[in-house]
Design an enzyme around this catalytic site. Structure first.
Site, PDB file in Angstrom:
ATOM      1  N   PHE A  49       0.830  -1.196   0.000  1.00  0.00           N
ATOM      2  CA  PHE A  49       0.000   0.000   0.000  1.00  0.00           C
ATOM      3  C   PHE A  49       0.871   1.255   0.000  1.00  0.00           C
ATOM      4  O   PHE A  49       2.059   1.227   0.332  1.00  0.00           O
ATOM      5  CB  PHE A  49      -0.937   0.020   1.222  1.00  0.00           C
ATOM      6  CG  PHE A  49      -0.242   0.317   2.529  1.00  0.00           C
ATOM      7  CD1 PHE A  49      -0.091   1.626   2.979  1.00  0.00           C
ATOM      8  CD2 PHE A  49       0.261  -0.710   3.322  1.00  0.00           C
ATOM      9  CE1 PHE A  49       0.550   1.907   4.173  1.00  0.00           C
ATOM     10  CE2 PHE A  49       0.905  -0.445   4.515  1.00  0.00           C
ATOM     11  CZ  PHE A  49       1.053   0.871   4.941  1.00  0.00           C
ATOM     12  N   TYR A 129       7.797  13.729  18.991  1.00  0.00           N
ATOM     13  CA  TYR A 129       7.102  12.445  19.175  1.00  0.00           C
ATOM     14  C   TYR A 129       5.882  12.615  20.076  1.00  0.00           C
ATOM     15  O   TYR A 129       4.758  12.251  19.710  1.00  0.00           O
ATOM     16  CB  TYR A 129       8.065  11.414  19.760  1.00  0.00           C
ATOM     17  CG  TYR A 129       7.385  10.194  20.332  1.00  0.00           C
ATOM     18  CD1 TYR A 129       6.874   9.204  19.503  1.00  0.00           C
ATOM     19  CD2 TYR A 129       7.246  10.030  21.712  1.00  0.00           C
ATOM     20  CE1 TYR A 129       6.237   8.085  20.024  1.00  0.00           C
ATOM     21  CE2 TYR A 129       6.618   8.922  22.246  1.00  0.00           C
ATOM     22  CZ  TYR A 129       6.116   7.954  21.404  1.00  0.00           C
ATOM     23  OH  TYR A 129       5.486   6.856  21.922  1.00  0.00           O
TER      24      TYR A 129
END
Length: 283
Positions: A49, A129
């Site tokens: 994908f 993050y």
């Protein structure tokens, strides 16, 4: 129930997958560019994908539940790794958009206490993050208005067998066992670490719940005990002579000095850190 994981090849995912297979027969794991079907017979590629085609792949898979374990970590040295955005935000966004289009779906998100912690520099979210992970929490609230049922589980730290992530506890154990010198910070930062089996049990508890008690809620899992790095080193000193050097290094630029507990503890895990360390130190 058809279950899809993201980050299934990571430490927590690789521990969770066999348990899910035992109960549900097979799971599907979304990697960086492939989706794999994993069963008792092993792993095989389901499809490739791109971010543009992932939505259509989800339509074909038609999952009932997605467990989001993906974690693209931030490294402030060298060229930026865009997986901190791709893994932490792009893939969850596409999955949630898919569930919105279906007007149903269940999404278990594994978050981090860094999302709402402050670094030594006073930055809420600590670094890119934690800041990006915190965005997913806000997205979950949005998609819950479109019949997407979520449970957000905040982790404070994990450890256990076969952990190759280079976390501080295993770095210390490896240095002691190899008699290497390891320069550490002064070690005043506090850690709350949960054994991997307890984390897996907590996730399974959420997966198998069917009475709505965890629907659209953020929860956490932590032990009643915090350990400073300094205390861990002092404990190891009682077991074996070593070349650990407290204060020989510096704190990280984005160091979190103490956990912040904001959400209900779903699973009152026991503190097993000393037992784990004792079992790993070579006498």
């Amino acid at each position: 129930m058809r279950i899809v994981l993201t980050g299934g090849s990571g430490y927590i995912g690789s521990s969770l997958t066999p348990v899910l297979i035992k109960k549900y027969g097979r799971v599907y794991n979304i990697g960086r560019n492939t989706i794999s079907e994993v069963s008792i017979n092993g792993s095989k590629e389901y499809c490739e994908f791109t971010y543009e085609s992932l939505f259509d792949s989800l339509v074909e898979l038609s999952p009932d539940l997605v467990i989001n374990l993906a974690a693209g970590y931030y490294n402030d040295s060298g060229a930026p790794d865009l997986n901190v955005i791709d893994g932490n935000l792009k893939i969850p966004f596409i999955i949630l958009e898919y569930f919105k289009s279906c007007n149903y779906g269940r999404f278990i998100n594994i978050g981090s206490y860094w999302e709402f912690s402050c670094s030594g520099r006073g930055v809420k979210g600590v670094n890119p993050y934690g800041i990006i992970k915190s965005t997913v929490r806000r997205l979950l609230d949005y998609y819950s208005k479109y019949n997407v049922i979520y449970t957000n589980l905040i982790l404070y730290g994990s450890y256990g067998d076969n952990d190759h992530r280079g976390k501080i506890v295993d770095c210390i154990i490896d240095a002691v066992n190899s008699n290497e010198t390891l320069k550490l910070s002064p070690g005043e930062q506090k850690l709350n670490l949960v054994y991997i089996d307890d984390i897996i049990e907590a996730i399974l508890y959420i997966v198998s719940s069917d009475n709505g008690q965890y629907d659209n809620e953020t929860l956490s899992i932590y032990t009643p005990t915090e350990h400073t790095v300094k205390e861990i080193v002092c404990f190891i000193n009682e077991i074996k002579d070593n070349n650990l050097s407290l204060g020989g290094g510096r704190y990280r630029n984005d160091e979190v000095m103490a956990p912040d507990y904001k959400y209900r503890n779903i699973f009152h895990a026991k503190d097993k850190l000393k037992e784990y360390i004792t079992s790993k130190i070579k006498k």
